[in-house]
Structure formats: structure tokens, C-alpha cells
Design a protein around this motif. Structure first.
Motif, PDB file in Angstrom:
ATOM      1  N   ALA A  26     -29.032 -81.579  -6.136  1.00 26.29           N
ATOM      2  CA  ALA A  26     -29.602 -80.276  -6.489  1.00 26.29           C
ATOM      3  C   ALA A  26     -29.570 -80.067  -8.003  1.00 26.29           C
ATOM      4  O   ALA A  26     -30.539 -79.593  -8.591  1.00 26.29           O
ATOM      5  N   ARG A  27     -28.448 -80.425  -8.632  1.00 23.57           N
ATOM      6  CA  ARG A  27     -28.328 -80.277 -10.090  1.00 23.57           C
ATOM      7  C   ARG A  27     -29.411 -81.088 -10.792  1.00 23.57           C
ATOM      8  O   ARG A  27     -30.090 -80.593 -11.698  1.00 23.57           O
ATOM      9  N   GLU A  28     -29.603 -82.319 -10.372  1.00 20.33           N
ATOM     10  CA  GLU A  28     -30.627 -83.172 -10.979  1.00 20.33           C
ATOM     11  C   GLU A  28     -32.019 -82.617 -10.742  1.00 20.33           C
ATOM     12  O   GLU A  28     -32.879 -82.666 -11.622  1.00 20.33           O
ATOM     13  N   SER A  29     -32.253 -82.064  -9.567  1.00 20.02           N
ATOM     14  CA  SER A  29     -33.543 -81.478  -9.241  1.00 20.02           C
ATOM     15  C   SER A  29     -33.838 -80.264 -10.130  1.00 20.02           C
ATOM     16  O   SER A  29     -34.934 -80.132 -10.668  1.00 20.02           O
ATOM     17  N   ILE A  30     -32.856 -79.405 -10.279  1.00 22.54           N
ATOM     18  CA  ILE A  30     -33.026 -78.216 -11.130  1.00 22.54           C
ATOM     19  C   ILE A  30     -33.297 -78.637 -12.566  1.00 22.54           C
ATOM     20  O   ILE A  30     -34.171 -78.087 -13.237  1.00 22.54           O
ATOM     21  N   ALA A  31     -32.570 -79.640 -13.042  1.00 17.46           N
ATOM     22  CA  ALA A  31     -32.765 -80.133 -14.408  1.00 17.46           C
ATOM     23  C   ALA A  31     -34.157 -80.747 -14.604  1.00 17.46           C
ATOM     24  O   ALA A  31     -34.688 -80.736 -15.718  1.00 17.46           O
ATOM     25  N   SER A  32     -34.749 -81.247 -13.513  1.00 21.97           N
ATOM     26  CA  SER A  32     -36.062 -81.902 -13.628  1.00 21.97           C
ATOM     27  C   SER A  32     -37.217 -80.914 -13.703  1.00 21.97           C
ATOM     28  O   SER A  32     -38.347 -81.318 -13.999  1.00 21.97           O
ATOM     29  N   VAL A  33     -36.963 -79.655 -13.438  1.00 21.50           N
ATOM     30  CA  VAL A  33     -38.035 -78.643 -13.480  1.00 21.50           C
ATOM     31  C   VAL A  33     -38.418 -78.411 -14.939  1.00 21.50           C
ATOM     32  O   VAL A  33     -37.563 -78.112 -15.779  1.00 21.50           O
ATOM     33  N   PRO A  34     -39.708 -78.545 -15.268  1.00 17.95           N
ATOM     34  CA  PRO A  34     -40.147 -78.300 -16.640  1.00 17.95           C
ATOM     35  C   PRO A  34     -39.827 -76.865 -17.072  1.00 17.95           C
ATOM     36  O   PRO A  34     -39.846 -75.942 -16.252  1.00 17.95           O
ATOM     37  N   VAL A  35     -39.554 -76.687 -18.356  1.00 22.93           N
ATOM     38  CA  VAL A  35     -39.264 -75.348 -18.882  1.00 22.93           C
ATOM     39  C   VAL A  35     -40.525 -74.504 -18.789  1.00 22.93           C
ATOM     40  O   VAL A  35     -41.596 -74.881 -19.260  1.00 22.93           O
ATOM     41  N   TRP A  36     -40.381 -73.356 -18.153  1.00 22.55           N
ATOM     42  CA  TRP A  36     -41.481 -72.414 -17.997  1.00 22.55           C
ATOM     43  C   TRP A  36     -41.441 -71.423 -19.146  1.00 22.55           C
ATOM     44  O   TRP A  36     -40.393 -70.841 -19.433  1.00 22.55           O
ATOM     45  N   LYS A  37     -42.555 -71.258 -19.814  1.00 23.20           N
ATOM     46  CA  LYS A  37     -42.638 -70.247 -20.880  1.00 23.20           C
ATOM     47  C   LYS A  37     -44.055 -69.738 -21.000  1.00 23.20           C
ATOM     48  O   LYS A  37     -44.991 -70.369 -20.522  1.00 23.20           O
ATOM     49  N   GLN A  38     -44.167 -68.583 -21.635  1.00 26.02           N
ATOM     50  CA  GLN A  38     -45.485 -67.968 -21.830  1.00 26.02           C
ATOM     51  C   GLN A  38     -45.718 -67.728 -23.285  1.00 26.02           C
ATOM     52  O   GLN A  38     -44.825 -67.671 -24.068  1.00 26.02           O
TER      53      GLN A  38
END
Length: 98
Positions: free
Chosen positions: A86-98
Motif C-alpha cells: 500500500a505504501r509503495e502504491s500511494i507513493a506511485s500516485v503522480p502529484v496532483w496539482k492545479q
């Protein structure tokens, strides 16, 4: 690599949302986290429990802003330990920004 004595967790708060990161300290409902990301929107997990155990199935569809160095949460109502997957999965999510 994270300090093995520190727990990587998901914390749900009363009104500030959901955060994933390393728990530094806890005093009642007050939790201090480091290297924490707000989990604004996730896809591919039906609940925080599943997210903590398995991570996300569709990381490109999630909205997780950048990590902050430290955050103090004053109304924690749920703390879930995360698996390494789960930790690795969360870290793999691209940074969301606007």
C-alpha cells in the motif's frame, strides 16, 4: 528507506480529510505526521481499509497532492497501518496539482 521504527499509516480526521504518511507521535486525537500526503480522491479501492491493505488499483486516476514535511492533525478519528504494498502504491500516485 523509511525508519523501521516509524509506522506508515493512513489517518482519517474529523474535518481535515485523509492523510498517508509516517506517524511521529500521537496524544489522544492529536497526531503528528511527517512526509504526509493528503488523499483527496482515490480510485481502485472501495474503502480506506482496502487502501491500507492493497493500495490503489488505478494510480493515474487518483488525486494526491504533494507530500508535506510535517502536519499536525488535531481530530484524528481513525488510524490504519499500511502494508508495504500500500505504501509503495500511494507513493506511485503522480502529484496532483492545479
Amino acid at each position: 528507506m523509511p525508519d523501521q521504527n516509524k509506522r506508515y499509516v493512513i489517518v482519517r480526521t474529523y474535518s481535515a480529510g485523509v492523510f498517508a504518511g509516517t506517524i511521529e507521535s500521537r496524544n489522544g486525537k492529536e497526531v503528528v505526521m511527517t512526509n504526509a500526503r493528503r488523499l483527496w480522491y482515490w480510485s481502485g479501492a472501495s474503502s480506506l481499509s482496502q487502501l491500507a491493505m492493497e493500495g490503489v488499483k488505478r494510480p493515474n486516476d487518483c488525486k494526491f497532492p504533494c507530500e508535506v514535511d510535517r502536519v499536525e492533525l488535531t481530530e484524528a478519528i481513525e488510524i490504519l497501518d499500511c502494508t508495504d504494498a500500500a505504501r509503495e502504491s500511494i507513493a506511485s500516485v503522480p502529484v496532483w496539482k492545479q
